[in-house]
Design a protein around this motif. Structure first.
Motif, PDB file in Angstrom:
ATOM      1  N   THR A  90       0.832  -1.197   0.000  1.00 15.22           N
ATOM      2  CA  THR A  90       0.000   0.000   0.000  1.00 15.22           C
ATOM      3  C   THR A  90       0.869   1.249   0.000  1.00 15.22           C
ATOM      4  O   THR A  90       1.736   1.416   0.871  1.00 15.22           O
ATOM      5  CB  THR A  90      -0.929   0.008   1.226  1.00 15.22           C
ATOM      6  OG1 THR A  90      -1.841  -1.087   1.119  1.00 15.22           O
ATOM      7  CG2 THR A  90      -1.705   1.312   1.312  1.00 15.22           C
ATOM      8  N   ALA A  91       0.645   2.112  -0.983  1.00 13.66           N
ATOM      9  CA  ALA A  91       1.468   3.313  -1.147  1.00 13.66           C
ATOM     10  C   ALA A  91       0.929   4.131  -2.315  1.00 13.66           C
ATOM     11  O   ALA A  91       0.071   3.662  -3.074  1.00 13.66           O
ATOM     12  CB  ALA A  91       2.920   2.940  -1.420  1.00 13.66           C
ATOM     13  N   VAL A  92       1.456   5.324  -2.429  1.00 20.23           N
ATOM     14  CA  VAL A  92       1.263   6.098  -3.657  1.00 20.23           C
ATOM     15  C   VAL A  92       2.413   5.742  -4.591  1.00 20.23           C
ATOM     16  O   VAL A  92       3.577   5.818  -4.194  1.00 20.23           O
ATOM     17  CB  VAL A  92       1.231   7.612  -3.394  1.00 20.23           C
ATOM     18  CG1 VAL A  92       1.070   8.378  -4.702  1.00 20.23           C
ATOM     19  CG2 VAL A  92       0.109   7.965  -2.429  1.00 20.23           C
ATOM     20  N   TYR A  93       2.079   5.341  -5.790  1.00 21.95           N
ATOM     21  CA  TYR A  93       3.074   4.934  -6.769  1.00 21.95           C
ATOM     22  C   TYR A  93       3.281   6.057  -7.775  1.00 21.95           C
ATOM     23  O   TYR A  93       2.309   6.598  -8.332  1.00 21.95           O
ATOM     24  CB  TYR A  93       2.624   3.649  -7.467  1.00 21.95           C
ATOM     25  CG  TYR A  93       2.795   2.427  -6.608  1.00 21.95           C
ATOM     26  CD1 TYR A  93       1.986   2.210  -5.494  1.00 21.95           C
ATOM     27  CD2 TYR A  93       3.791   1.486  -6.876  1.00 21.95           C
ATOM     28  CE1 TYR A  93       2.151   1.098  -4.673  1.00 21.95           C
ATOM     29  CE2 TYR A  93       3.965   0.365  -6.070  1.00 21.95           C
ATOM     30  CZ  TYR A  93       3.142   0.194  -4.973  1.00 21.95           C
ATOM     31  OH  TYR A  93       3.315  -0.913  -4.156  1.00 21.95           O
ATOM     32  N   TYR A  94       4.547   6.372  -8.011  1.00 22.91           N
ATOM     33  CA  TYR A  94       4.911   7.465  -8.895  1.00 22.91           C
ATOM     34  C   TYR A  94       5.728   6.942 -10.070  1.00 22.91           C
ATOM     35  O   TYR A  94       6.629   6.123  -9.896  1.00 22.91           O
ATOM     36  CB  TYR A  94       5.758   8.501  -8.159  1.00 22.91           C
ATOM     37  CG  TYR A  94       5.061   9.186  -7.020  1.00 22.91           C
ATOM     38  CD1 TYR A  94       5.113   8.659  -5.737  1.00 22.91           C
ATOM     39  CD2 TYR A  94       4.356  10.367  -7.222  1.00 22.91           C
ATOM     40  CE1 TYR A  94       4.475   9.286  -4.682  1.00 22.91           C
ATOM     41  CE2 TYR A  94       3.722  11.008  -6.168  1.00 22.91           C
ATOM     42  CZ  TYR A  94       3.792  10.465  -4.902  1.00 22.91           C
ATOM     43  OH  TYR A  94       3.158  11.093  -3.860  1.00 22.91           O
ATOM     44  N   CYS A  95       5.433   7.467 -11.218  1.00 17.99           N
ATOM     45  CA  CYS A  95       6.206   7.172 -12.410  1.00 17.99           C
ATOM     46  C   CYS A  95       7.282   8.248 -12.573  1.00 17.99           C
ATOM     47  O   CYS A  95       7.051   9.429 -12.283  1.00 17.99           O
ATOM     48  CB  CYS A  95       5.279   7.171 -13.622  1.00 17.99           C
ATOM     49  SG  CYS A  95       6.086   6.829 -15.194  1.00 17.99           S
ATOM     50  N   ASN A  96       8.445   7.829 -13.035  1.00 16.33           N
ATOM     51  CA  ASN A  96       9.545   8.756 -13.279  1.00 16.33           C
ATOM     52  C   ASN A  96      10.160   8.486 -14.644  1.00 16.33           C
ATOM     53  O   ASN A  96      10.298   7.321 -15.041  1.00 16.33           O
ATOM     54  CB  ASN A  96      10.599   8.598 -12.186  1.00 16.33           C
ATOM     55  CG  ASN A  96      11.859   9.393 -12.474  1.00 16.33           C
ATOM     56  OD1 ASN A  96      12.858   8.847 -12.936  1.00 16.33           O
ATOM     57  ND2 ASN A  96      11.827  10.678 -12.192  1.00 16.33           N
ATOM     58  N   ALA A  97      10.524   9.545 -15.334  1.00 21.33           N
ATOM     59  CA  ALA A  97      11.239   9.416 -16.601  1.00 21.33           C
ATOM     60  C   ALA A  97      12.480  10.290 -16.541  1.00 21.33           C
ATOM     61  O   ALA A  97      12.394  11.478 -16.214  1.00 21.33           O
ATOM     62  CB  ALA A  97      10.362   9.839 -17.773  1.00 21.33           C
ATOM     63  N   LYS A  98      13.615   9.683 -16.827  1.00 17.12           N
ATOM     64  CA  LYS A  98      14.889  10.389 -16.713  1.00 17.12           C
ATOM     65  C   LYS A  98      15.707  10.172 -17.969  1.00 17.12           C
ATOM     66  O   LYS A  98      15.952   9.034 -18.380  1.00 17.12           O
ATOM     67  CB  LYS A  98      15.644   9.865 -15.510  1.00 17.12           C
ATOM     68  CG  LYS A  98      16.962  10.536 -15.223  1.00 17.12           C
ATOM     69  CD  LYS A  98      17.706   9.832 -14.100  1.00 17.12           C
ATOM     70  CE  LYS A  98      16.874   9.576 -12.896  1.00 17.12           C
ATOM     71  NZ  LYS A  98      17.606   8.901 -11.807  1.00 17.12           N
ATOM     72  N   SER A  99      16.125  11.275 -18.578  1.00 17.91           N
ATOM     73  CA  SER A  99      16.992  11.166 -19.743  1.00 17.91           C
ATOM     74  C   SER A  99      18.358  10.627 -19.327  1.00 17.91           C
ATOM     75  O   SER A  99      18.839  10.900 -18.222  1.00 17.91           O
ATOM     76  CB  SER A  99      17.156  12.539 -20.388  1.00 17.91           C
ATOM     77  OG  SER A  99      18.122  12.497 -21.413  1.00 17.91           O
TER      78      SER A  99
END
Length: 118
Positions: A90-99
């Motif tokens: 259980t959590a808030v899930y975050y997407c990340n995009a990194k060049s």
């Protein structure tokens, strides 16, 4: 500007499955690493899984064998298939995009709540 939009969170019973999606828009050309992170209540944000442009993957130990990260480069979308979910997921899930290029973008989605009910 790169923007990320997440979807797929929700409430699920322990042992169930969810699939998160993260669609990227904007100037995402070139190599990048896309990842999923999570922040549980009272805890710091932590890496769940990441995937590079050549589909090399990396997983946190606590999700190995249960979660699978994948990407569709044609759709600029990354997925997180989560199986055998536990209440501690259980959590808030975050997407990340990194060049991968120095000085390139490093952006976050708005987050999506995943709640696993015991």
């Amino acid at each position: 500007q790169v923007q990320l939009v997440e979807s797929g969170g929700g409430l699920v019973q322990a042992g169930g499955s969810l699939r998160l999606s993260c669609a990227a828009s904007g100037s995402t050309f070139g190599g990048n690493i896309m990842g999923w992170y999570r922040r549980a209540p009272g805890k710091q944000r932590e890496l769940v899984a990441s995937i590079s442009s050549d589909s090399s993957t990396n997983y946190a130990d606590f999700v190995k064998g249960r979660f699978t990260i994948s990407r569709d480069n044609a759709k600029n979308t990354v997925y997180l298939q989560m199986n055998s979910l536990k209440p501690e997921d259980t959590a808030v899930y975050y997407c990340n995009a990194k060049s991968i290029y120095y000085g390139g973008y490093n952006v976050w989605g708005q987050g999506t709540q995943v709640t696993v009910d015991s």
